[in-house]
Design an enzyme around this catalytic site. Structure first.
Site, PDB file in Angstrom:
ATOM      1  N   LYS A  68       0.835  -1.209   0.000  1.00 43.51           N
ATOM      2  CA  LYS A  68       0.000   0.000   0.000  1.00 43.51           C
ATOM      3  C   LYS A  68       0.871   1.262   0.000  1.00 43.51           C
ATOM      4  CE  LYS A  68      -2.261  -1.456   3.653  1.00 43.51           C
ATOM      5  NZ  LYS A  68      -1.589  -2.772   3.772  1.00 43.51           N
ATOM      6  N   THR A  69       1.875   1.283   0.899  1.00 43.94           N
ATOM      7  CA  THR A  69       2.758   2.457   0.951  1.00 43.94           C
ATOM      8  C   THR A  69       3.522   2.593  -0.368  1.00 43.94           C
ATOM      9  OG1 THR A  69       3.032   1.967   3.296  1.00 43.94           O
ATOM     10  CG2 THR A  69       4.551   3.568   2.346  1.00 43.94           C
ATOM     11  N   ASP A 113      -2.013   6.558   6.203  1.00 40.12           N
ATOM     12  CA  ASP A 113      -1.985   5.128   6.519  1.00 40.12           C
ATOM     13  C   ASP A 113      -2.938   4.872   7.694  1.00 40.12           C
ATOM     14  OD1 ASP A 113      -1.164   2.547   6.239  1.00 40.12           O
ATOM     15  OD2 ASP A 113       0.829   2.822   7.095  1.00 40.12           O
ATOM     16  N   THR A 162      -6.019  -1.627   6.691  1.00 40.78           N
ATOM     17  CA  THR A 162      -6.041  -3.087   6.723  1.00 40.78           C
ATOM     18  C   THR A 162      -7.474  -3.568   6.957  1.00 40.78           C
ATOM     19  OG1 THR A 162      -5.497  -2.883   9.061  1.00 40.78           O
ATOM     20  CG2 THR A 162      -3.687  -3.425   7.585  1.00 40.78           C
ATOM     21  N   ARG A 221       6.634  -8.067   1.942  1.00 40.02           N
ATOM     22  CA  ARG A 221       7.495  -7.653   3.061  1.00 40.02           C
ATOM     23  C   ARG A 221       8.151  -8.882   3.701  1.00 40.02           C
ATOM     24  NH1 ARG A 221       4.511  -4.132   6.485  1.00 40.02           N
ATOM     25  NH2 ARG A 221       5.486  -2.462   5.306  1.00 40.02           N
TER      26      ARG A 221
HETATM   27  P1  ADP Z   1       2.133  -1.926   3.221  1.00 44.10           P
HETATM   28  O1  ADP Z   1       2.152  -0.424   3.137  1.00 44.10           O
HETATM   29  O2  ADP Z   1       0.950  -2.531   2.528  1.00 44.10           O
HETATM   30  O3  ADP Z   1       2.293  -2.445   4.628  1.00 44.10           O
HETATM   31  P2  ADP Z   1       4.639  -1.722   1.790  1.00 44.10           P
HETATM   32  O4  ADP Z   1       4.238  -0.918   0.622  1.00 44.10           O
HETATM   33  O5  ADP Z   1       5.383  -1.014   2.888  1.00 44.10           O
HETATM   34  O6  ADP Z   1       3.388  -2.495   2.412  1.00 44.10           O
HETATM   35  O7  ADP Z   1       5.521  -2.946   1.218  1.00 44.10           O
HETATM   36  C1  ADP Z   1       6.413  -3.685   2.036  1.00 44.10           C
HETATM   37  C2  ADP Z   1       7.664  -4.034   1.263  1.00 44.10           C
HETATM   38  O8  ADP Z   1       7.336  -4.976   0.261  1.00 44.10           O
HETATM   39  C3  ADP Z   1       8.302  -2.837   0.544  1.00 44.10           C
HETATM   40  O9  ADP Z   1       9.639  -2.761   0.918  1.00 44.10           O
HETATM   41  C4  ADP Z   1       8.296  -3.161  -0.921  1.00 44.10           C
HETATM   42  O10 ADP Z   1       9.623  -3.132  -1.401  1.00 44.10           O
HETATM   43  C5  ADP Z   1       7.838  -4.586  -1.004  1.00 44.10           C
HETATM   44  N1  ADP Z   1       6.758  -4.692  -1.988  1.00 44.10           N
HETATM   45  C6  ADP Z   1       5.442  -4.527  -1.737  1.00 44.10           C
HETATM   46  N2  ADP Z   1       4.720  -4.738  -2.855  1.00 44.10           N
HETATM   47  C7  ADP Z   1       5.604  -5.031  -3.829  1.00 44.10           C
HETATM   48  C8  ADP Z   1       5.466  -5.362  -5.219  1.00 44.10           C
HETATM   49  N3  ADP Z   1       4.257  -5.442  -5.785  1.00 44.10           N
HETATM   50  N4  ADP Z   1       6.588  -5.587  -5.943  1.00 44.10           N
HETATM   51  C9  ADP Z   1       7.791  -5.542  -5.341  1.00 44.10           C
HETATM   52  N5  ADP Z   1       7.993  -5.253  -4.030  1.00 44.10           N
HETATM   53  C10 ADP Z   1       6.919  -4.995  -3.282  1.00 44.10           C
END
Ligand code: ADP
Length: 350
Positions: A68-69, A113, A162, A221
């Site tokens: 998401k981030t 977030d 979430t 992650r």
């Molecule tokens: P969320 O905000 O949903 O908790 P993040 O965007 O922080 O998740 O993603 C966590 C990690 O996973 C990041 O470091 C990112 O590099 C990796 N990641 C997430 N989605 C992808 C994707 N589709 N392709 C490659 N890496 C990803």
């Protein structure tokens, strides 16, 4: 929680967030998987660029660690716009939000977030800001108080949650685009492991990549985190190159389940199977049994257990499926699912 305790847990601490920064895909093209969402976003952003105006507000929902981030940052870079990052719990008062909003520049992306954890007054202020790009600043107190409208620059709100189900519908309805992120396929996670290994200069062979991909709990992650732990292992126990032997030995050492279940997932499944004989059991009772908050179980453990077909939500509570029993090396009592006609509904707190 220490780093060791959370090899699989899909949340991130500060150190990890900084390590993640280097691994984040910067464009939609680099973003692995979630093709439908990526294509829809691509269109939304291209249209906004053509009109030379900020994109519609975007709501991203899904379990932690799915990107998401990353997507919020990609939106900013694809729109060539600055991004401001904050979170629901950081906004205690409507005034906190008003001051963030009034300091945005035209076209800026505001990433909020855990938007479901914002306070109610802030949420109400956000309605007007999202729709009319305006906030009402209250001046004075009591009967003499007056609301002075303050124009805001046109911004794009990217909300992440979430728990989309916890968002009030007036808030949900104000997003022009809503995307639900799903757990990733093992093959997609393997691509992510390979990409991260390249960026980190780690030598890893294909069978080891596949091993990590299939034990990453459907979560990028987790895939990146396992890669770092396996790299540590290979550096200490061999020449630093990762083959399937090193990968398997390291994952065993970190107690990573064959399909990547973490301690919380296993705690929920074991309680359901062993303590409650497969259920049905209400979420609060289940939470109490394993000493966790119901919210933690619902947002962290349950989505993956449901996706794996190990548990199911019924109007009478959570039940373990025959596959859930089997995963723990047990067989299901004949009554556990057939009498309930199990189906997966949005969580009822039965
Ligand atoms: P969320 O905000 O949903 O908790 P993040 O965007 O922080 O998740 O993603 C966590 C990690 O996973 C990041 O470091 C990112 O590099 C990796 N990641 C997430 N989605 C992808 C994707 N589709 N392709 C490659 N890496 C990803």
């Amino acid at each position: 929680m220490s780093e060791d305790n959370r090899v699989i847990d899909s949340g991130a601490d500060d150190l990890e967030r900084s390590q993640e920064l280097a691994l984040r895909p910067k464009t939609l093209k680099e973003f692995v998987g979630q093709k439908r969402v990526a294509n829809q976003l691509d269109l939304l952003l291209a249209a906004a660029r053509n009109r030379n105006s900020p994109a519609d507000h975007v709501l991203l929902s899904g379990p932690p660690g799915l990107g998401k981030t990353t997507l919020a940052m990609i939106i900013a870079s694809e729109m060539n716009a600055p991004i401001r990052i904050t979170s629901g719990p950081a906004i205690q008062h409507a005034g906190d939000l008003a001051s963030i909003l009034s300091s945005l520049v035209e076209g800026e992306i505001l990433f909020l977030d855990e938007i479901h954890r914002m306070s109610r007054p802030a949420e109400e202020l956000l309605y007007l800001a999202m729709e009319d790009f305006r906030v009402d600043v209250i001046v004075g107190k009591g009967a003499g108080a007056t609301a002075i409208p303050l124009e805001l620059p046109h911004f794009t709100l990217v909300g992440a949650t979430t728990r989309a189900g916890l968002l009030p519908s007036p808030l949900r309805d104000r997003f022009g685009f809503t995307a639900q992120l799903d757990f990733y396929e093992d093959s997609e996670l393997s691509i992510i492991v390979k990409r991260s290994a390249n960026l980190m200069g780690i030598k890893i062979d294909e069978p080891a990549i596949a091993e990590l991909g299939s034990r990453s709990r459907g979560t990028p992650r987790v895939a990146n985190r396992l890669l770092r732990r396996v790299r540590d292992y290979a550096q200490v126990h061999s020449d630093g190159n990762i083959g399937v032997t090193e990968a398997k030995a390291a994952l065993e050492m970190y107690e990573v389940d064959a399909i990547g279940l973490d301690r919380l997932d296993l705690g929920v499944l074991e309680a359901l199977v062993k303590r409650f004989n497969g259920g049905p059991v209400g979420i609060s009772t289940l939470a109490m049994a394993i000493g966790e908050e119901a919210e933690t179980i619902e947002s962290l453990a349950e989505p993956f257990l449901v996706r794996m077909g190990f548990i199911s939500r019924t109007p009478r509570g959570r039940i373990a499926t025959p596959a859930g029993f089997e995963h723990l090396g047990m067989s299901a009592p004949i009554t556990s699912t057939s009498q309930l006609g199990f189906f997966d509904t949005p969580a009822s707190d039965a």
